[in-house]
Design a protein around this motif. Structure first.
Motif, PDB file in Angstrom:
ATOM      1  N   VAL A  96      29.432 106.727  -7.120  1.00  0.00           N
ATOM      2  CA  VAL A  96      30.602 107.379  -6.512  1.00  0.00           C
ATOM      3  C   VAL A  96      30.274 107.558  -5.032  1.00  0.00           C
ATOM      4  N   PRO A  97      31.122 107.000  -4.145  1.00  0.00           N
ATOM      5  CA  PRO A  97      30.765 107.068  -2.712  1.00  0.00           C
ATOM      6  C   PRO A  97      30.968 108.461  -2.129  1.00  0.00           C
ATOM      7  N   ALA A  98      30.322 108.671  -0.966  1.00  0.00           N
ATOM      8  CA  ALA A  98      30.527 109.921  -0.215  1.00  0.00           C
ATOM      9  C   ALA A  98      31.940 109.913   0.350  1.00  0.00           C
ATOM     10  N   PRO A  99      32.612 111.018   0.509  1.00  0.00           N
ATOM     11  CA  PRO A  99      32.162 112.374   0.201  1.00  0.00           C
ATOM     12  C   PRO A  99      32.455 112.799  -1.234  1.00  0.00           C
ATOM     13  N   PHE A 100      33.001 111.833  -2.059  1.00  0.00           N
ATOM     14  CA  PHE A 100      33.467 112.234  -3.392  1.00  0.00           C
ATOM     15  C   PHE A 100      32.321 112.643  -4.314  1.00  0.00           C
ATOM     16  N   ASN A 101      31.144 112.036  -4.106  1.00  0.00           N
ATOM     17  CA  ASN A 101      30.016 112.402  -4.990  1.00  0.00           C
ATOM     18  C   ASN A 101      29.603 113.858  -4.756  1.00  0.00           C
ATOM     19  N   ASN A 118      28.676 112.947   4.355  1.00  0.00           N
ATOM     20  CA  ASN A 118      29.153 111.645   4.816  1.00  0.00           C
ATOM     21  C   ASN A 118      28.348 110.453   4.324  1.00  0.00           C
ATOM     22  N   GLU A 119      27.143 110.681   3.830  1.00  0.00           N
ATOM     23  CA  GLU A 119      26.326 109.548   3.399  1.00  0.00           C
ATOM     24  C   GLU A 119      26.086 109.650   1.889  1.00  0.00           C
ATOM     25  N   THR A 120      26.429 108.593   1.179  1.00  0.00           N
ATOM     26  CA  THR A 120      26.365 108.622  -0.291  1.00  0.00           C
ATOM     27  C   THR A 120      24.992 109.081  -0.794  1.00  0.00           C
ATOM     28  N   ASP A 121      23.929 108.547  -0.175  1.00  0.00           N
ATOM     29  CA  ASP A 121      22.581 108.920  -0.622  1.00  0.00           C
ATOM     30  C   ASP A 121      21.913 109.929   0.314  1.00  0.00           C
ATOM     31  N   GLY A 122      22.701 110.554   1.173  1.00  0.00           N
ATOM     32  CA  GLY A 122      22.148 111.439   2.199  1.00  0.00           C
ATOM     33  C   GLY A 122      21.278 112.552   1.655  1.00  0.00           C
ATOM     34  N   SER A 123      21.701 113.150   0.537  1.00  0.00           N
ATOM     35  CA  SER A 123      20.934 114.297   0.011  1.00  0.00           C
ATOM     36  C   SER A 123      19.945 113.887  -1.069  1.00  0.00           C
ATOM     37  N   LYS A 124      19.810 112.586  -1.286  1.00  0.00           N
ATOM     38  CA  LYS A 124      18.809 112.108  -2.255  1.00  0.00           C
ATOM     39  C   LYS A 124      17.420 112.374  -1.686  1.00  0.00           C
TER      40      LYS A 124
END
Ligand SMILES: Cc1cc2nc3c(=O)[nH]c(=O)nc-3n(C[C@H](O)[C@H](O)[C@H](O)COP(=O)(O)OP(=O)(O)OC[C@H]3O[C@@H](n4cnc5c(N)ncnc54)[C@H](O)[C@@H]3O)c2cc1C
Length: 560
Positions: free
Chosen positions: A177-182, A272-278
């Motif tokens: 699920v892309p950002a920001p929806f994830n 804003n980044e799909t994996d930003g908080s990974k």
């Protein structure tokens, strides 16, 4: 532990330290890792002898004054072997310059440095987490061909529940699920921390951040988190539930003292980044697994055959300048009167160290004067080895307790520290002084007091397990001045990498870049510094000037 368990040890720690109970002493070998390694040596304030000054002038006079032409023939000295210094060295190596990085300590890494105790266990300056939102760091891992050293964890944010001892709650970011929806899904699906009303009241004030981007975020720097929340009608519970934990993790400061820009900068990346908080953990100690490949790269393990040098145990003593031009003519380093000269000099020391070594003539220049407004915030890293497994968790946990920030069970998270039977917790203890929001000046407290206080907090996090667990040993690392203290209004004092001194450039996480005081910020600052050095060495003396803000911004964009 002769019937005594870890939690009772904590309560009586002070007594137990002075007790003569031999059995207890045998079971709790305390490793005393003191903060000495992080203290700065007293700068040598004696004025350079005339003889040294003449020597430096002579040596620097021999350097080519032709500032265009082959990079190979030009030399750069980088002072400081933390991530910023090594990054500067790495990117200057890519540009073909001959680089010398000089580090004061015998180990590389600065705030990511680590060393082994007598049992061979690693003691780290800090628990370090890599985020998906670290593009420059990720590029670096790729360029060094060490991407497999990052151990990525499941995409979730785990918080201890304040009012329910032993309970945790997670924000799951759905895959594909892309950002920001994830992130929206992660927040909406979690019903343990915020009510629907609170979620709406949190989301609405954050809309200007989504629309206004970095410009809006930067404009909030004058406000503390509490002031910003009040202004935007955000429920106080959001701070208690979320922002305190974030502030303590990002800058080791409580949210009523912290600049709102810090929280917004992180949130903006995560939204804003799909994996930003990974999150990822390095698979072992930082000096070997990250600093060493950077050193080897600088020293010749690179594709363009450039050979530099990384020298440890070589402290800067003095920056020697020409009285007429204010330019650097050499640096005095080491224990004796060794003088090194180069075409360009880069300081990659922390802001507190740099201030100690500024030549008197520079101190009154507005560019350097602004550094008075910046200083490092204290933080403590606690290591606890237990004789059994506490509840295992493979990832970072926001502890949300008064004294602790984040922690991780390193025996689960990090390959090199793996242990299937025993837990090793690494915990970030913050805030540590009154200015950061602490009621006790923890940075001045003894290791025993810090461990005892940590153990009491753990009773809330692991109420069932801690009763039976025995603490085998502990280690405490104090960093009295770590990343710059991001209290409101500091951003405008963060200096650019280019300075008014033609042959002197700055790197370091405190310099102006958009990633706050972090490993990513340090790596980016080094990249930017190498670009400044390259621009200056390839432009004539006459055309030299500090780039205006727009140029600086465009360099920044080029680098990410
Ligand atoms: C407890 C803790 C936890 C952290 N957790 C995270 C995290 O999870 N994620 C994250 O991104 N960041 C984290 N950070 C921040 C991160 O470690 C720093 O932002 C980054 O390492 C700073 O790098 P630097 O090179 O700018 O500065 P430093 O690491 O301070 O490097 C400066 C270097 O200059 C050297 N030096 C000083 N004086 C001299 C001298 N006279 N001569 C020669 N050399 C000198 C120092 O010894 C040092 O090696 C954490 C920091 C701490 C302390």
């Amino acid at each position: 532990m002769n019937g005594r368990n870890a939690s009772s040890l904590a309560r009586t720690s002070k007594a137990s330290c002075s007790s003569s109970s031999s059995r207890r002493r045998r079971r709790t070998t305390r490793t005393n890792v003191r903060c000495k390694a992080k203290d700065y040596p007293k700068p040598n304030l004696d004025v350079t002898s005339n003889e040294n000054y003449q020597r430096a002038k002579q040596l620097s006079g021999k350097l080519s004054k032709n500032y265009s032409g082959k990079n190979k023939e030009k030399s750069v000295i980088v002072i400081g072997g933390g991530l910023a210094g090594l990054s500067t060295g790495k990117y200057l190596t890519d540009l073909g310059y001959s680089v010398k990085v000089v580090e004061r300590l015998k180990i590389l890494g600065g705030k990511v440095s680590a060393w082994q105790d007598k049992d061979g266990d690693w003691i780290e300056t800090g628990l370090h987490i890599f985020f998906g939102a670290y593009p420059n760091m990720m590029n670096l891992f790729k360029e060094l061909n060490i991407e497999d050293r990052l151990q990525w964890k499941k995409h979730t944010m785990c918080f201890a529940m304040q009012d329910y001892p032993g309970e945790f709650t997670e924000f799951w970011f759905p895959e594909n699920v892309p950002a920001p929806f994830n992130m929206a899904a992660a927040i909406l699906q979690n019903d343990k921390m915020l009510s629907w009303e609170e979620k709406i009241k949190t989301g609405v004030p954050l809309l200007p951040m989504l629309i206004g981007g970095q410009e809006y975020i930067d404009a909030q720097d004058e406000l503390s988190v509490s002031e910003w929340m009040k202004k935007n009608g955000m429920p106080e519970r959001v701070s208690e539930e979320l922002f305190i934990a974030m502030g303590k993790a990002l800058d080791f400061i409580d949210s009523d003292k912290l600049s709102m820009t810090v929280i917004l900068t992180a949130m903006n990346r995560f939204i804003n980044e799909t994996d930003g908080s990974k999150t990822a953990f390095l698979d072992g100690n930082q000096p070997d697994r990250l600093c060493k490949p950077m050193k080897e790269y600088i020293e010749g393990n690179n594709e363009n055959g450039t050979k530099g040098e990384v020298i440890v145990g070589m402290p800067l003593r003095e920056i020697m300048i020409d009285e007429a031009s204010n330019e650097v003519i050499g640096v005095r380093v080491g224990e004796g009167d060794e003088i090194m000269t180069a075409d360009m000099y880069v300081s990659a020391m922390s802001v507190d160290a740099l201030k100690l070594y500024l030549p008197t003539a520079w101190k009154t220049m507005p560019f350097f004067k602004q550094l008075d407004e910046l200083s490092g915030v204290p933080v403590i890293n606690v290591h606890l080895w237990f004789d059994r497994k506490l509840r295992p968790y493979d990832g970072l946990v926001f502890s949300r307790s008064t004294l602790l920030s984040v922690y991780a069970d390193m025996s689960e998270c990090c390959k090199e520290y793996e242990n299937k039977e025993k837990t090793m917790l690494e915990l970030v203890f913050a805030p540590c002084d009154a200015q950061s929001g602490a009621e006790v000046n923890w940075i001045k407290k003894s290791d025993e007091e810090i461990v005892a206080a940590t153990m009491l907090e753990l009773e809330r996090l692991f109420p069932d397990e801690i009763k039976n667990a025995n603490l085998l040993k502990s280690a405490v690392v104090k960093t009295p001045r770590s990343v710059y203290r991001a209290i409101p209004g500091r951003n405008k004092f963060r200096p650019s990498q280019s300075t008014p001194i033609r042959n002197f450039t700055l790197a370091g996480d405190f310099t102006s870049q958009k990633y706050l005081g972090s490993m990513e910020g340090a790596i980016l600052s080094g990249k930017l510094a190498s670009e400044v050095v390259d621009d200056r060495l390839n432009s004539s003396r006459e055309t030299f000037s500090i780039p205006p803000k727009e140029v600086h911004e465009s360099v920044l964009l080029r680098s990410t």
